[in-house]
Design a protein around this motif. Sequence first.
Motif, PDB file in Angstrom:
ATOM      1  N   GLU A  31       0.860  -1.186   0.000  1.00  0.00           N
ATOM      2  CA  GLU A  31       0.000   0.000   0.000  1.00  0.00           C
ATOM      3  C   GLU A  31       0.892   1.230   0.000  1.00  0.00           C
ATOM      4  OE1 GLU A  31      -2.837   0.011   3.151  1.00  0.00           O
ATOM      5  OE2 GLU A  31      -4.003  -1.684   2.355  1.00  0.00           O
ATOM      6  N   THR A  33       1.165   5.440   0.374  1.00  0.00           N
ATOM      7  CA  THR A  33       0.520   6.638   0.905  1.00  0.00           C
ATOM      8  C   THR A  33       0.622   7.780  -0.115  1.00  0.00           C
ATOM      9  OG1 THR A  33       2.543   7.372   1.988  1.00  0.00           O
ATOM     10  CG2 THR A  33       1.051   5.959   3.262  1.00  0.00           C
ATOM     11  N   TYR A  40      -0.093  14.075   4.210  1.00  0.00           N
ATOM     12  CA  TYR A  40      -0.783  12.802   3.913  1.00  0.00           C
ATOM     13  C   TYR A  40      -2.266  13.061   3.674  1.00  0.00           C
ATOM     14  CZ  TYR A  40      -3.149   8.358   4.803  1.00  0.00           C
ATOM     15  OH  TYR A  40      -3.977   7.255   4.697  1.00  0.00           O
ATOM     16  N   THR A  41      -2.773  12.422   2.596  1.00  0.00           N
ATOM     17  CA  THR A  41      -4.199  12.564   2.268  1.00  0.00           C
ATOM     18  C   THR A  41      -4.929  11.221   2.314  1.00  0.00           C
ATOM     19  OG1 THR A  41      -3.694  12.340  -0.104  1.00  0.00           O
ATOM     20  CG2 THR A  41      -3.793  14.585   0.822  1.00  0.00           C
ATOM     21  N   HIS A  42      -4.403  10.199   1.638  1.00  0.00           N
ATOM     22  CA  HIS A  42      -5.058   8.887   1.642  1.00  0.00           C
ATOM     23  C   HIS A  42      -4.034   7.814   1.259  1.00  0.00           C
ATOM     24  CE1 HIS A  42      -5.256  10.206  -2.584  1.00  0.00           C
ATOM     25  NE2 HIS A  42      -5.309   8.904  -2.897  1.00  0.00           N
ATOM     26  N   THR A  43      -4.524   6.575   1.233  1.00  0.00           N
ATOM     27  CA  THR A  43      -3.667   5.435   0.929  1.00  0.00           C
ATOM     28  C   THR A  43      -4.189   4.735  -0.312  1.00  0.00           C
ATOM     29  OG1 THR A  43      -3.173   5.135   3.272  1.00  0.00           O
ATOM     30  CG2 THR A  43      -2.716   3.281   1.824  1.00  0.00           C
ATOM     31  N   SER A  45      -4.536   1.406  -2.471  1.00  0.00           N
ATOM     32  CA  SER A  45      -4.505  -0.057  -2.374  1.00  0.00           C
ATOM     33  C   SER A  45      -3.928  -0.640  -3.665  1.00  0.00           C
ATOM     34  CB  SER A  45      -5.915  -0.581  -2.119  1.00  0.00           C
ATOM     35  OG  SER A  45      -6.780  -0.193  -3.179  1.00  0.00           O
ATOM     36  N   HIS A  49      -3.967   3.494 -10.312  1.00  0.00           N
ATOM     37  CA  HIS A  49      -4.448   4.753  -9.740  1.00  0.00           C
ATOM     38  C   HIS A  49      -3.931   5.920 -10.590  1.00  0.00           C
ATOM     39  CE1 HIS A  49      -5.815   2.850  -5.943  1.00  0.00           C
ATOM     40  NE2 HIS A  49      -4.785   2.031  -6.148  1.00  0.00           N
ATOM     41  N   TYR A  56      -0.073  16.060  -6.177  1.00  0.00           N
ATOM     42  CA  TYR A  56      -0.069  14.831  -5.399  1.00  0.00           C
ATOM     43  C   TYR A  56       1.181  14.019  -5.725  1.00  0.00           C
ATOM     44  CZ  TYR A  56      -4.967  15.780  -4.323  1.00  0.00           C
ATOM     45  OH  TYR A  56      -6.133  16.358  -3.887  1.00  0.00           O
ATOM     46  N   ASP A  96      -2.115  -0.978   9.257  1.00  0.00           N
ATOM     47  CA  ASP A  96      -2.435   0.400   8.885  1.00  0.00           C
ATOM     48  C   ASP A  96      -1.173   1.023   8.293  1.00  0.00           C
ATOM     49  OD1 ASP A  96      -3.158   3.075   8.681  1.00  0.00           O
ATOM     50  OD2 ASP A  96      -4.388   2.997  10.495  1.00  0.00           O
ATOM     51  N   ALA A  98      -0.693   4.014   6.952  1.00  0.00           N
ATOM     52  CA  ALA A  98      -0.440   5.411   7.331  1.00  0.00           C
ATOM     53  C   ALA A  98       0.243   5.491   8.688  1.00  0.00           C
ATOM     54  CB  ALA A  98      -1.753   6.179   7.348  1.00  0.00           C
TER      55      ALA A  98
END
Length: 319
Positions: A31, A33, A40-43, A45, A49, A56, A96, A98
Amino acid sequence: MFPTMFFSAVLAFVAVVILFKAVRMVPQGYEWTVERFGRYTHTMSPGLHFLIPIVYGVGRKVNMMEQVLDVPGQEVITKDNAAVRVDGVVFFQVLDAAKAAYEVSVLEVAMIALVQTNIRTVIGSMDLDESLSQREVINAKLLSVVDHATNPWGVKVNRIEIRDIQPPRDLLDAMARQMKAEREKRAQILEAEGSRQSEILRAEGEKQATVLEAEGRREAAFRDAEARERLAEAEAKATQVVSAAIADGDVQAINYFIAQKYVEAFKELATSPNQKLVLMPMEASGVIGSIAGVAELAKQALSNQETRPPAKRPPPIGG
């Protein structure tokens, strides 16, 4: 012409770079980040993407698979002041991404330090014998403490295994001597138990043999007494018959007993083991006369049986 071609080439290169930055493919088991201007905004998967370039960017690439972390060996002092060298392995998995990326600087180094510290704490509270024989207890205590401590990092510790506990060489030699002495002690105890059991069985056998021998002697004495009783009955019957013959006027009947006792006495004297040569005066005519009296008694008994009517036969001696 040349400036136009150069500008076109630059634009094409920038477009390729922007496209490369915009399209991201996350492999399975990882994963990534995503950061916007460093925040940090999101991860992302696993999969394909798209990101806006420059705005970003990819922050950390976190391995989400279960990992094995080798814990280096260290010297640990036990409760009874014995120095042992301990090493182990840790099996953990990031849950997790993050937290694992931003809550701790270097996850592996932090986990190794945490495990080593708790190994010293757990083994330091135990004796040497306990630390050598209760590895499952040590593993359980370490797992509980380390898993609780790494929970804020987004990490799940699955197993902690103590791989090796090495006491000093002199302590190993002392333990080997102790083990040898303990085995010799058990061997002596077993040998003593075997000897004791053997003596008990031997005594039981001798007791049984003595009982059987006594019963045999009792049975033999009973048989001898019964034989003597039968012999006495026979002698009494013979004496009764001879006495009856003498009472009827047959004086020759007494010669039967005289000749019988005379011959038996001479037989015992001749067969004595202490005598090789026997010299004694003996009247042969007396013996012959006794034998003749026995013969005369037999003739008279035969003549009486022929002249007298048949009488009822007495029952045999001894039933």
